[in-house]
Design a protein around this motif. Sequence first.
Motif, short mmCIF file in Angstrom:
data_model
loop_
_atom_site.label_atom_id
_atom_site.label_comp_id
_atom_site.label_asym_id
_atom_site.label_seq_id
_atom_site.Cartn_x
_atom_site.Cartn_y
_atom_site.Cartn_z
N SER A 23 0.83 -1.21 0.00
CA SER A 23 0.00 0.00 0.00
C SER A 23 0.87 1.26 0.00
O SER A 23 0.57 2.24 -0.70
CB SER A 23 -0.92 0.01 1.23
OG SER A 23 -1.80 -1.10 1.21
N VAL A 24 1.93 1.23 0.80
CA VAL A 24 2.86 2.37 0.83
C VAL A 24 3.47 2.59 -0.55
O VAL A 24 3.56 3.73 -1.04
CB VAL A 24 3.96 2.15 1.88
CG1 VAL A 24 5.04 3.22 1.75
CG2 VAL A 24 3.37 2.16 3.27
N GLY A 184 -2.08 19.90 -5.69
CA GLY A 184 -2.99 19.66 -4.57
C GLY A 184 -3.28 18.19 -4.38
O GLY A 184 -3.26 17.67 -3.24
N ILE A 185 -3.56 17.50 -5.48
CA ILE A 185 -3.79 16.05 -5.39
C ILE A 185 -2.54 15.34 -4.90
O ILE A 185 -2.61 14.42 -4.07
CB ILE A 185 -4.22 15.51 -6.76
CG1 ILE A 185 -5.58 16.11 -7.16
CG2 ILE A 185 -4.31 13.98 -6.73
CD1 ILE A 185 -6.01 15.74 -8.57
N ALA A 186 -1.38 15.79 -5.40
CA ALA A 186 -0.12 15.16 -4.98
C ALA A 186 0.12 15.34 -3.49
O ALA A 186 0.55 14.41 -2.80
CB ALA A 186 1.04 15.75 -5.79
N VAL A 187 -0.13 16.55 -2.98
CA VAL A 187 0.06 16.79 -1.55
C VAL A 187 -0.85 15.91 -0.72
O VAL A 187 -0.44 15.32 0.29
CB VAL A 187 -0.19 18.28 -1.22
CG1 VAL A 187 -0.24 18.51 0.28
CG2 VAL A 187 0.89 19.15 -1.85
N LEU A 188 -2.11 15.78 -1.16
CA LEU A 188 -3.04 14.91 -0.45
C LEU A 188 -2.56 13.47 -0.44
O LEU A 188 -2.60 12.79 0.60
CB LEU A 188 -4.43 15.01 -1.11
CG LEU A 188 -5.54 14.15 -0.49
CD1 LEU A 188 -5.79 14.55 0.96
CD2 LEU A 188 -6.82 14.26 -1.31
N MET A 189 -2.08 13.01 -1.58
CA MET A 189 -1.59 11.64 -1.66
C MET A 189 -0.31 11.47 -0.85
O MET A 189 -0.08 10.40 -0.26
CB MET A 189 -1.34 11.27 -3.13
CG MET A 189 -2.59 11.29 -4.00
SD MET A 189 -3.86 10.13 -3.45
CE MET A 189 -3.04 8.58 -3.79
N LEU A 190 0.53 12.50 -0.80
CA LEU A 190 1.74 12.41 0.01
C LEU A 190 1.40 12.30 1.49
O LEU A 190 2.06 11.55 2.24
CB LEU A 190 2.63 13.64 -0.23
CG LEU A 190 3.41 13.67 -1.53
CD1 LEU A 190 4.13 15.00 -1.69
CD2 LEU A 190 4.42 12.53 -1.60
N VAL A 191 0.38 13.02 1.93
CA VAL A 191 -0.07 12.91 3.32
C VAL A 191 -0.53 11.48 3.59
O VAL A 191 -0.20 10.89 4.64
CB VAL A 191 -1.19 13.92 3.61
CG1 VAL A 191 -1.80 13.66 4.99
CG2 VAL A 191 -0.66 15.34 3.54
N CYS A 192 -1.28 10.91 2.66
CA CYS A 192 -1.73 9.52 2.82
C CYS A 192 -0.53 8.58 2.89
O CYS A 192 -0.53 7.63 3.70
CB CYS A 192 -2.63 9.13 1.65
SG CYS A 192 -4.21 10.01 1.60
N ALA A 193 0.48 8.84 2.05
CA ALA A 193 1.66 7.98 2.07
C ALA A 193 2.40 8.09 3.40
O ALA A 193 2.86 7.08 3.96
CB ALA A 193 2.59 8.38 0.91
N VAL A 194 2.52 9.30 3.92
CA VAL A 194 3.19 9.49 5.22
C VAL A 194 2.45 8.74 6.32
O VAL A 194 3.06 8.06 7.16
CB VAL A 194 3.29 10.99 5.54
CG1 VAL A 194 3.71 11.19 7.00
CG2 VAL A 194 4.27 11.67 4.61
N LEU A 195 1.13 8.84 6.31
CA LEU A 195 0.33 8.14 7.33
C LEU A 195 0.47 6.63 7.19
O LEU A 195 0.56 5.90 8.19
CB LEU A 195 -1.14 8.55 7.22
CG LEU A 195 -1.45 10.02 7.55
CD1 LEU A 195 -2.92 10.32 7.30
CD2 LEU A 195 -1.08 10.33 8.99
#
Length: 304
Positions: A23-24, A184-195
């Motif tokens: 998933s990561v 914006g989409i990339a930042v959102l996905m990066l936050v998901c990746a960090v989590l």
Amino acid sequence: MRVQFVLSEIATGLRRNFSMVLSVILVTFVSLTFVGAAMLMQMQISSMKDYWYDRVEVAVFLCPPDSESPNCATGEVTDEQIQEIRDQLESPELAAYVDEVYFEDKETAHRLFEEQFADTSLAGTIPVEQMSQSFRVSLIDPEQYEIINEYFSTTPGVEEVVDQNRLLDQLFSIINIATVIAIGIAVLMLVCAVLLIGTTIRLSAQSRRRETGIMRLVGASNTLIQLPFVLEGVVAATIGALLAGGTLAAIVQFFIGGWLQPRVPTFTLVGLGDVVAIGVGLVVIGVLMAVISSLLTLRRYLKV
């Protein structure tokens, strides 16, 4: 011996949390693909601006037959008015602003129109006598458009003064909006990746509390205990970043270079060299993201 131990711990962690690691990788891949695409778009926009802004002109359109402009109340522009406008453009007052002036007559305007719309329903619809004549003015400083506009916007025989920069600004504004959306989409996905990285590391740390406790008892350093967990996130994020770079390279190679570039040969599009530079940046972003997320998670869930 320590290197072998760290590698074995990494392999164990990746195997135990394979679904989370996958998933990561996927989330990192998608997010960094958007980041890389946004970077490529900005590079292309900068290249296009440099190309077009050096070539844009101010077009002084002269009155054609049957124009409704107040400046054209007396009818089509006369030869005397054309000469007066030419003299003004070549006058000493405008010499500090005007780089080059050339006149486009009806025949030239008609030929360019037919070439531009050769494969459309507009071809052949406008006769030569109805075409507008114009002066094409290259400025020393393209931002000094208002000087030309002030001189000629109310001049008899001038229908309209058009600054091509404004048309390009509208186009680039739309592209910039698309870039912002991608970021914006990339930042959102990066936050998901960090989590996800944090969750993966937390599960891995909890499942190996017994091993880490033993390592603490035998005097292992904090760095040695934390390193396998950090590298698990780094490995997953690096794989995702490499996949993102490979995807961008394929798009540039087969779509932009193979299909689009031959159709727009007037200026250079982004290439594989740009992708390589961006790909290195994506790997660095992925690694930093994994390291920071892992260390923050370990401070809370792995007491060493």
